[in-house]
Design a protein around this motif. Structure first.
Motif, PDB file in Angstrom:
ATOM      1  N   ARG A  24     -13.110   3.841  -2.148  1.00 25.68           N
ATOM      2  CA  ARG A  24     -12.866   2.585  -1.186  1.00 25.68           C
ATOM      3  C   ARG A  24     -14.635   1.937  -1.067  1.00 25.68           C
ATOM      4  O   ARG A  24     -14.771   0.683  -1.135  1.00 25.68           O
ATOM      5  CB  ARG A  24     -12.582   3.107   0.265  1.00 25.68           C
ATOM      6  N   GLN A  25     -15.619   2.914  -1.076  1.00 27.70           N
ATOM      7  CA  GLN A  25     -17.021   2.567  -0.652  1.00 27.70           C
ATOM      8  C   GLN A  25     -17.426   1.680  -2.016  1.00 27.70           C
ATOM      9  O   GLN A  25     -18.447   0.916  -1.941  1.00 27.70           O
ATOM     10  CB  GLN A  25     -17.801   3.691  -0.524  1.00 27.70           C
ATOM     11  N   ASN A  79       0.815  -1.204  -0.074  1.00 28.79           N
ATOM     12  CA  ASN A  79       0.032  -0.116  -0.028  1.00 28.79           C
ATOM     13  C   ASN A  79       0.969   1.284  -0.133  1.00 28.79           C
ATOM     14  O   ASN A  79       2.102   1.088   0.065  1.00 28.79           O
ATOM     15  CB  ASN A  79      -0.978  -0.008   1.052  1.00 28.79           C
ATOM     16  N   ALA A  91      -8.231  -2.444  -4.802  1.00 23.51           N
ATOM     17  CA  ALA A  91      -9.167  -3.697  -4.404  1.00 23.51           C
ATOM     18  C   ALA A  91      -8.968  -4.602  -5.344  1.00 23.51           C
ATOM     19  O   ALA A  91      -9.157  -5.596  -5.198  1.00 23.51           O
ATOM     20  CB  ALA A  91     -10.184  -2.904  -4.136  1.00 23.51           C
ATOM     21  N   TYR A 127      -3.489   3.150   1.250  1.00 18.38           N
ATOM     22  CA  TYR A 127      -4.542   2.402   0.215  1.00 18.38           C
ATOM     23  C   TYR A 127      -3.540   1.514  -0.689  1.00 18.38           C
ATOM     24  O   TYR A 127      -2.506   1.667  -1.069  1.00 18.38           O
ATOM     25  CB  TYR A 127      -5.101   3.629  -0.540  1.00 18.38           C
ATOM     26  N   SER A 163     -12.210   7.998   0.197  1.00 20.53           N
ATOM     27  CA  SER A 163     -13.218   7.154   0.615  1.00 20.53           C
ATOM     28  C   SER A 163     -14.176   6.672  -0.299  1.00 20.53           C
ATOM     29  O   SER A 163     -14.926   5.576  -0.034  1.00 20.53           O
ATOM     30  CB  SER A 163     -13.598   8.041   1.683  1.00 20.53           C
ATOM     31  N   LEU A 207     -10.851   0.835  -4.081  1.00 19.10           N
ATOM     32  CA  LEU A 207      -9.570   0.776  -3.438  1.00 19.10           C
ATOM     33  C   LEU A 207      -9.758  -0.011  -2.058  1.00 19.10           C
ATOM     34  O   LEU A 207     -11.024  -0.080  -1.709  1.00 19.10           O
ATOM     35  CB  LEU A 207      -9.340   2.290  -2.844  1.00 19.10           C
ATOM     36  N   ARG A 208      -8.800  -0.496  -1.594  1.00 13.29           N
ATOM     37  CA  ARG A 208      -8.874  -1.078  -0.103  1.00 13.29           C
ATOM     38  C   ARG A 208      -8.132  -0.241   0.748  1.00 13.29           C
ATOM     39  O   ARG A 208      -6.955   0.281   0.281  1.00 13.29           O
ATOM     40  CB  ARG A 208      -8.291  -2.424  -0.365  1.00 13.29           C
ATOM     41  N   ALA A 209      -8.588   0.166   1.882  1.00 14.37           N
ATOM     42  CA  ALA A 209      -8.080   0.927   2.924  1.00 14.37           C
ATOM     43  C   ALA A 209      -7.073  -0.080   3.744  1.00 14.37           C
ATOM     44  O   ALA A 209      -7.694  -1.195   4.090  1.00 14.37           O
ATOM     45  CB  ALA A 209      -8.627   1.769   3.754  1.00 14.37           C
TER      46      ALA A 209
END
Length: 161
Positions: free
Chosen positions: A50-51, A25, A68, A65, A47, A55-57
Motif C-alpha cells: 500500500r505504501q 475489494n 491500486a 484491499y 501495508s 495496493l489500495r486499502a
C-alpha cells in the motif's frame, strides 16, 4: 539469493486480488485464509504494498484491499522492491585486498595506464551485470502475465477433458 516469505505472500495476494471475479475489494480474512497465513503477518506485508502504491486499502465494514493500478502495470520487480527494499544485491567488501589491487592493475595494463584504480571491482561488475538481467526479467513479468498463463492452463485442462 533468496526472497523472503513476505515476497511470496505478497505476490500470491496480488494474484488473488487480480483474479477476484468481483470488481471490488477483498478482505484481509479472505486473503489470509486463501494464503494460509495469519492476518497480522499478511497485514504488515500488504501495508508495504500500500505504501508503494501497489495496493489500495478500502476502509469500512466491507473494506479490504484492491489493486491500486491495473494488473498489467504491476511488475514482479515492483513487488519485490516494495517488500525487500531497493538495495544493490552485491557490494565488493574486499577492495583493499592485494588480490583486488592485482586485478585492477592487470586490467589497467591491458587497457590504458591512466585508468589505474578507476575501473572498480571486476567481480562487482559481473555481479552488477547479473543483477541488471534479473531486474530486466522481473520488470517484464506482471501480475497480469501470471493471470493470463493461469487462464491458458485452465482452458487447456478443460479442453483435454
Amino acid at each position: 539469493m533468496q526472497f523472503s516469505k513476505s515476497t511470496d505472500y505478497a505476490l500470491h495476494a496480488l494474484i488473488h486480488l487480480g483474479h477476484s471475479e468481483r470488481c471490488n475489494n477483498v478482505g484481509i480474512k479472505e486473503l489470509s485464509s486463501a494464503l494460509s497465513v495469519s492476518e497480522s503477518y499478511l497485514s504488515k506485508t500488504l501495508s508495504k504494498l500500500r505504501q508503494d502504491g501497489i495496493l489500495r486499502a478500502v476502509p469500512g465494514v466491507n473494506g479490504g484491499y484492491e489493486l491500486a493500478r491495473p494488473a498489467d502495470q504491476i511488475t514482479f520487480l515492483d513487488v519485490i522492491q516494495a517488500i525487500e527494499g531497493r538495495q544493490q544485491l552485491f557490494r565488493c567488501s574486499n577492495s583493499s585486498s592485494r588480490q583486488h589491487q592485482l586485478l585492477e592493475e592487470d586490467e589497467a595494463t591491458q587497457s590504458d595506464q591512466k585508468n589505474l584504480g578507476t575501473n572498480g571491482c571486476l567481480i562487482e561488475k559481473v555481479m552488477y551485470g547479473a543483477e541488471k538481467h534479473l531486474h530486466q526479467y522481473l520488470q517484464e513479468q506482471t501480475i497480469q502475465s501470471v493471470l493470463d498463463e493461469a487462464f491458458k492452463r485452465c482452458n487447456h485442462e478443460v479442453n483435454k477433458k
